[in-house]
Design a protein around this motif. Structure first.
Motif, mmCIF file in Angstrom:
data_model
loop_
_atom_site.group_PDB
_atom_site.id
_atom_site.type_symbol
_atom_site.label_atom_id
_atom_site.label_comp_id
_atom_site.label_asym_id
_atom_site.label_seq_id
_atom_site.Cartn_x
_atom_site.Cartn_y
_atom_site.Cartn_z
ATOM 1 N N ALA A 42 -22.635 104.269 -45.498
ATOM 2 C CA ALA A 42 -22.053 104.426 -46.829
ATOM 3 C C ALA A 42 -20.613 103.915 -46.863
ATOM 4 C CB ALA A 42 -22.103 105.891 -47.254
ATOM 5 N N PHE A 43 -19.861 104.177 -45.803
ATOM 6 C CA PHE A 43 -18.464 103.724 -45.719
ATOM 7 C C PHE A 43 -18.377 102.209 -45.813
ATOM 8 C CE2 PHE A 43 -14.820 102.190 -43.300
ATOM 9 C CZ PHE A 43 -13.776 102.922 -43.852
ATOM 10 N N ALA A 44 -19.327 101.523 -45.206
ATOM 11 C CA ALA A 44 -19.279 100.062 -45.151
ATOM 12 C C ALA A 44 -19.603 99.401 -46.490
ATOM 13 C CB ALA A 44 -20.250 99.561 -44.086
ATOM 14 N N ASP A 45 -20.213 100.119 -47.393
ATOM 15 C CA ASP A 45 -20.638 99.553 -48.675
ATOM 16 C C ASP A 45 -19.480 99.622 -49.666
ATOM 17 O OD1 ASP A 45 -21.825 98.798 -51.026
ATOM 18 O OD2 ASP A 45 -23.579 100.088 -50.799
ATOM 19 N N ASP A 46 -18.937 98.473 -50.023
ATOM 20 C CA ASP A 46 -17.781 98.443 -50.918
ATOM 21 C C ASP A 46 -18.096 98.989 -52.308
ATOM 22 O OD1 ASP A 46 -16.170 97.413 -48.952
ATOM 23 O OD2 ASP A 46 -16.403 95.318 -49.584
ATOM 24 N N ASN B 15 -19.285 101.713 -52.992
ATOM 25 C CA ASN B 15 -18.948 103.137 -53.015
ATOM 26 C C ASN B 15 -17.457 103.391 -53.191
ATOM 27 O OD1 ASN B 15 -21.649 103.848 -52.604
ATOM 28 N ND2 ASN B 15 -21.445 103.621 -50.384
ATOM 29 N N TRP B 16 -16.665 102.330 -53.265
ATOM 30 C CA TRP B 16 -15.211 102.486 -53.379
ATOM 31 C C TRP B 16 -14.682 101.962 -54.702
ATOM 32 C CZ3 TRP B 16 -12.884 105.464 -49.909
ATOM 33 C CH2 TRP B 16 -13.612 105.741 -48.730
ATOM 34 N N ARG B 17 -15.560 101.818 -55.679
ATOM 35 C CA ARG B 17 -15.129 101.290 -56.974
ATOM 36 C C ARG B 17 -14.215 102.253 -57.711
ATOM 37 N NH1 ARG B 17 -17.176 100.895 -62.154
ATOM 38 N NH2 ARG B 17 -19.109 102.001 -61.697
ATOM 39 N N PHE B 18 -14.427 103.571 -57.498
ATOM 40 C CA PHE B 18 -13.550 104.585 -58.085
ATOM 41 C C PHE B 18 -13.692 105.856 -57.259
ATOM 42 C CE2 PHE B 18 -17.546 104.701 -60.521
ATOM 43 C CZ PHE B 18 -17.935 106.025 -60.361
ATOM 44 N N GLU C 248 -23.059 106.595 -61.034
ATOM 45 C CA GLU C 248 -22.839 105.404 -60.224
ATOM 46 C C GLU C 248 -22.638 105.780 -58.753
ATOM 47 O OE1 GLU C 248 -23.048 102.225 -60.931
ATOM 48 O OE2 GLU C 248 -23.589 102.588 -63.029
ATOM 49 N N ASP C 249 -22.711 104.775 -57.888
ATOM 50 C CA ASP C 249 -22.723 104.980 -56.433
ATOM 51 C C ASP C 249 -21.589 105.844 -55.897
ATOM 52 O OD1 ASP C 249 -25.017 103.525 -56.294
ATOM 53 O OD2 ASP C 249 -24.118 101.728 -55.414
ATOM 54 N N PRO C 250 -20.317 105.677 -56.326
ATOM 55 C CA PRO C 250 -19.267 106.501 -55.729
ATOM 56 C C PRO C 250 -19.477 107.996 -55.906
ATOM 57 C CG PRO C 250 -18.302 104.626 -56.858
ATOM 58 C CD PRO C 250 -19.763 104.657 -57.233
ATOM 59 N N VAL C 251 -20.084 108.414 -57.026
ATOM 60 C CA VAL C 251 -20.324 109.835 -57.264
ATOM 61 C C VAL C 251 -21.309 110.379 -56.221
ATOM 62 C CG1 VAL C 251 -21.239 111.504 -58.924
ATOM 63 C CG2 VAL C 251 -19.801 109.612 -59.713
ATOM 64 N N TYR C 252 -22.280 109.573 -55.839
ATOM 65 C CA TYR C 252 -23.292 109.985 -54.864
ATOM 66 C C TYR C 252 -22.795 109.819 -53.431
ATOM 67 C CZ TYR C 252 -26.802 109.928 -58.629
ATOM 68 O OH TYR C 252 -27.520 110.181 -59.764
ATOM 69 N N TRP C 253 -22.563 108.565 -53.058
ATOM 70 C CA TRP C 253 -22.336 108.253 -51.647
ATOM 71 C C TRP C 253 -20.928 108.614 -51.200
ATOM 72 C CZ3 TRP C 253 -26.887 107.855 -49.862
ATOM 73 C CH2 TRP C 253 -27.903 107.284 -50.630
ATOM 74 N N ARG C 254 -19.941 108.323 -52.031
ATOM 75 C CA ARG C 254 -18.592 108.733 -51.643
ATOM 76 C C ARG C 254 -18.471 110.249 -51.700
ATOM 77 N NH1 ARG C 254 -12.796 106.345 -53.788
ATOM 78 N NH2 ARG C 254 -11.513 107.786 -52.569
#
Length: 466
Positions: free
Chosen positions: A371-375, A377-380, A393-399
């Motif tokens: 998850a850390f490697a997937d950019d 997940n760092w959009r917000f 969206e992905d950051p809410v889940y994976w981050r």
């Protein structure tokens, strides 16, 4: 919910409003001068959702549906308490036509604009006094397109319908206070043509037929956010079982067209429930089950309380673990605002990592690194989705899951696996914010975790290293 990412309905509504326990109507508060309740609770992402001035304790819904014509008629008894001196209050209802509203035997004036129905009280209701509303309505519900493009609300199927409501689709089939901060108990009666089933939340209290119609009466005696309410109408295969040791009834409802594809995983539901209870504490509700429908009826899985919904393409091990975890994190402990959505999705995603750790020989650290490697997940930041369209969206889940892994790393496994169930137990049936959670973790662990929160929860930039 398991979609990585409010809508229209057409019904006509007649409402009878009975005020119970209202001294202002009987001389107890002769000088009460109320003001209208707000037409929204001021959610930072969905400002118009919910209503101010009252708090609902119970919904009694009675629906009658004709799948051939798509016509729905119903009543919604709403039992609430005024949280201010009220001269008027609002109900969330999108696209419905109001016929009448009465206070006891007396009709009240009603205004309708957009998603708001304003009921004007002929005498003010004092703060702390009770409201009892009986709302009669009918019409043809329409599918709603969410701000992120997903469809929700009342979704018609080949032989029935499916109601799903996150974030606000529940307005498509009953009027009320549709914000997660106002949770209530529910009685849901659904009458359909004989030969069809009507599945809803909680425990099946009664089932009876009159003529060519059958009524199913479901009860949820533990409070529920309105977005977690559901109704599934159709020809389902029902399979009862029970959770090992604890004995809670498990009722699965599967469309016959997909029954063969679901059979193997359905047998694992009780075992997954037992595993979840070991990780997250006592299961907070009196029943469980799943609803599985063909792909196309709905495009995502949703954690509808006690009975999550799955399109068959999403009915797989990791998604089932995810939606089961939501019964603790999201349904029992519900976010105060939609900005706190990561408290739902980060926890449910981390439950997937824990399941993989225990059953598939994949350490949570490995899931974290992926998850850390997937950019994406760092959009917000997980705790600060920038718009209503971003809550799934992905950051809410994976981050969000990464935040929990960093907490685990900072406090150690013994403390972390105490925090998970105790957080759910402490906030059971309530609402919580991100600040509530961070404060709780620091109090329990005795550690200052500002570095974790600043970098992983609120930080705008991806760290240079793990």
């Amino acid at each position: 919910m398991c979609r990585r990412r409010l809508f229209p309905v057409a019904m006509s509504v007649a409402a009878t409003l009975l005020l119970t326990g209202c001294p202002s109507l009987h001389g107890g508060h002769p000088q009460v001068h109320g003001k209208p309740g707000a037409a929204g609770v001021g959610d930072p992402l969905f400002a118009k959702l919910g209503n101010g001035g009252y708090d609902v304790s119970h919904y009694g819904l009675a629906l009658d549906y004709d799948p051939v014509t798509g016509h729905l008629s119903g009543t919604a008894e709403i039992i609430a308490k005024a949280t201010q001196d009220l001269s008027a209050f609002n109900l969330d209802l999108h696209g419905l036509t109001v016929d009448s509203v009465a206070l006891g035997a007396r009709k009240a004036a009603v205004d309708q604009a957009g998603d708001e129905v304003t009921v004007h009280l002929d005498e003010a209701v004092a703060k702390g006094d009770g409201l009892r509303a009986l709302v009669r309505y009918s019409g043809t519900p329409r599918t709603v397109v969410d701000v992120d493009g997903a469809e929700e609300g009342w979704l018609r199927s080949a032989d029935g319908a499916l109601a799903v409501g996150q974030p606000a689709g529940s307005m498509a089939w009953f009027p009320g206070n549709h914000h997660p901060s106002d949770k209530a108990t529910y009685d849901i009666k659904v009458t359909v043509p004989k030969g069809l089933q009507a599945i809803s939340n909680g425990v099946l209290h009664d089932q009876y037929s009159t003529g060519d119609r059958t009524t199913f009466f479901w009860q949820s005696t533990d409070v529920m956010p309105s977005y977690a309410a559901t109704v599934a109408i159709g020809r389902y295969e029902l399979k009862p079982s029970a959770v090992p040791r604890t004995g809670q009834p498990v009722v699965t409802a599967v469309d016959p067209a997909v029954a063969e594809r679901t059979e193997e995983l359905l047998t694992q539901v009780p075992t997954m429930m037992s595993w979840s209870a070991k990780k997250f504490g006592r299961y907070p509700f009196g029943a469980f089950g799943v609803i599985v429908v063909p792909d196309g009826e709905v495009d995502y899985a949703l954690e509808t309380q006690t009975r999550p919904v799955f399109p068959v393409g999403e009915f797989k091990e990791e998604t089932l673990v995810h939606e089961i975890a939501h019964q603790w994190y999201g349904n029992s402990v519900t976010p105060k605002t939609w900005k706190d959505m990561w408290l739902n999705e980060g926890f449910a995603t981390y439950a997937e990592w824990l399941w993989d750790e225990d059953h598939n020989d994949i350490p949570a650290q490995e899931s974290f690194e992926e998850a850390f490697a997937d950019d994406a997940n760092w959009r917000f930041p997980a705790a600060d989705p920038p718009s209503a369209a971003d809550i799934s969206e992905d950051p809410v889940y994976w981050r969000g899951a990464m935040v929990l892994h960093k907490v685990r790393e900072a406090v150690g496994d013994p403390m972390f696996f105490r925090i998970l169930p105790l957080w759910a137990q402490t906030r059971m049936y309530g609402n919580a914010s991100t600040a509530d959670f961070t404060s709780y973790v620091e109090k329990m662990s005795g550690k200052d975790l500002d570095a974790v929160w600043d970098t992983w929860l609120y930080g705008e930039e991806k760290p240079d290293a793990l």
